[in-house]
Scaffold this active site. Structure first.
Site, PDB file in Angstrom:
ATOM      1  N   GLU A  12       0.762  -1.271   0.048  1.00  0.00           N
ATOM      2  CA  GLU A  12      -0.012   0.217  -0.003  1.00  0.00           C
ATOM      3  C   GLU A  12       1.047   1.047  -0.136  1.00  0.00           C
ATOM      4  O   GLU A  12       0.509   2.320   0.522  1.00  0.00           O
ATOM      5  CB  GLU A  12      -0.849   0.008   1.161  1.00  0.00           C
ATOM      6  CG  GLU A  12      -1.882  -1.157   1.014  1.00  0.00           C
ATOM      7  CD  GLU A  12      -2.733  -1.371   2.208  1.00  0.00           C
ATOM      8  OE1 GLU A  12      -2.904  -0.092   2.963  1.00  0.00           O
ATOM      9  OE2 GLU A  12      -3.734  -2.364   2.200  1.00  0.00           O
ATOM     10  N   GLU A  16      -5.631  -7.783  -0.908  1.00  0.00           N
ATOM     11  CA  GLU A  16      -6.322  -7.217   0.141  1.00  0.00           C
ATOM     12  C   GLU A  16      -7.640  -6.708  -0.339  1.00  0.00           C
ATOM     13  O   GLU A  16      -7.593  -5.754  -1.152  1.00  0.00           O
ATOM     14  CB  GLU A  16      -5.663  -6.339   1.048  1.00  0.00           C
ATOM     15  CG  GLU A  16      -4.942  -6.994   2.107  1.00  0.00           C
ATOM     16  CD  GLU A  16      -4.356  -5.896   3.107  1.00  0.00           C
ATOM     17  OE1 GLU A  16      -5.040  -5.046   3.640  1.00  0.00           O
ATOM     18  OE2 GLU A  16      -2.916  -5.882   3.220  1.00  0.00           O
TER      19      GLU A  16
END
Ligand code: BMA
Length: 365
Positions: free
Chosen positions: A186, A289
């Site tokens: 991320e 995710e």
């Protein structure tokens, strides 16, 4: 073209077909190579379902042998299991989510024995400030841990602890258990100390290269496939801006949570882009995710299914079902959860692959 050139090209082509796709680690163990090649085959036939910490705990339970919220609902285990190693670097016995590393090791072995796939994330602490992964108070962290930086040795000690754990992932006959390793994730956002506004493009890439090189060459670890995993993104350029390179990345992933009505469209766009790029680069693609408001949107699973169906995605992993307050609720269904009927449709669809679908395929042979 001369006949000899044509012959040479044909030899190269058939060699490629026979040998199949190779992981970036030239010394990857046999099982790791097999897994990689089987992931290519499998992603053409369906998408594996993954769940973070599936065997560790769930909605209202902790450490119950054999239990899984997913299994409670559909009678089958996920195909992919996510595990989190945050705090391993501190030398303490349990993770930032209070899961014991010894138990994680055992579950990784259990999953492997069953023919499932293990992936590891690492919310490692901030080596400069001593704070958490989310401590973004300094823009010097990545720089400080690279070679020559004041915290380089601290970072190496973190990696040593990580390496000890990874090297302990072995079967009884000493076969290393392949793992999809997904660090520094991320990074297209700025909520972790390795995020976009906290380091330069070069520093981020150097962090990856140092880490991979240290694990492979100093620690002799060759049972990892490396997963590059952004947060939501809009364009190829944005996705690739900090990409460390085809020579060290095996899997292209992105994390995308459902935080509003734009989710289906965003998921579709990211899935389309990433599968296109993965094909061009000869890599695996994944939604590394995700998670949605399944307590209120009881059609969430079939919505996801409709969006991902056309794409060759290896797996779709939802985050954990916290056993203690965590700022978010369960991302997978659990016994009696309102989304369970919809999840059963998702489960029964040929597109989604669970434990019983992949076990007979033996991904490591
Ligand atoms: C986040 C949350 C946190 C957790 C972290 C690492 O998304 O689930 O509660 O500590 O992941 O697993």
């Amino acid at each position: 073209m001369k006949p000899i050139t044509i012959l040479f090209m044909m030899v190269l082509f058939f060699q490629g077909v026979v040998q199949g796709q190779q992981p970036t680690d030239k010394k990857a163990t046999t099982e790791t190579v097999q897994l990689y090649q089987n992931l290519f085959r499998l992603q053409k036939t369906g998408t594996m379902f993954g769940h973070q910490d599936d065997l560790a705990y769930g909605h209202g339970w902790v450490y119950e042998e054999g239990r899984s919220d997913v299994k409670d609902v559909c009678g089958d285990y996920p195909a992919v299991y996510g595990w989190e190693l945050g705090h391993l670097e501190l030398g303490v016995p349990y993770s930032l989510d209070s899961v014991h590393f010894d138990k994680i090791r055992d579950w990784i072995k259990t999953v492997y024995a069953r023919g499932g796939v293990n992936t590891i994330s690492w919310h490692l602490r901030n080596p400069l400030t001593g704070g958490t992964s989310w401590d973004v108070s300094s823009k010097e962290v990545v720089k400080s841990i690279l070679p020559g930086g004041p915290k380089h040795e601290v970072f190496k000690e973190y990696l040593d602890k990580l390496a000890d754990f990874l090297l302990s992932l072995k079967t009884d006959d000493d076969t290393f258990i392949p793992v999809l390793f997904r660090p520094f994730h991320e990074h297209t956002g700025s909520w972790f100390w390795w995020g976009k506004n906290l380091c330069t493009v070069e520093e981020y890439k150097a962090l990856w290269h140092f880490t991979v090189n240290y694990l492979q060459n100093d620690k002799n670890i060759h049972h990892l496939l490396y997963v590059y995993s952004t947060d939501r993104f809009k364009t190829d350029e944005e996705y690739l801006e900090r990409y460390p390179g085809d020579q060290i990345i095996d899997v292209l992933g992105f994390d995308l949570y459902d935080r509003g009505p734009d989710y289906p469209e965003a998921l579709k766009n990211c899935a389309a882009t990433i599968t296109k790029m993965a094909k061009q680069k000869g890599k695996i693609a994944t939604v590394s995710e995700s998670g949605g408001p399944i307590a209120t949107n009881t059609k969430w699973w079939t919505m996801v299914l409709d969006v991902i169906r056309p794409y060759d995605l290896s797996y779709f992993l939802v985050w954990r079902n916290p056993w203690q307050p965590a700022g978010h609720g369960a991302f997978a269904p659990y016994m009696g959860s309102p989304d369970s009927p919809d999840f059963l449709i998702f489960y029964n669809d040929r597109e989604t692959l669970f434990q019983q679908d992949i076990a007979p395929k033996n991904l490591y042979k």
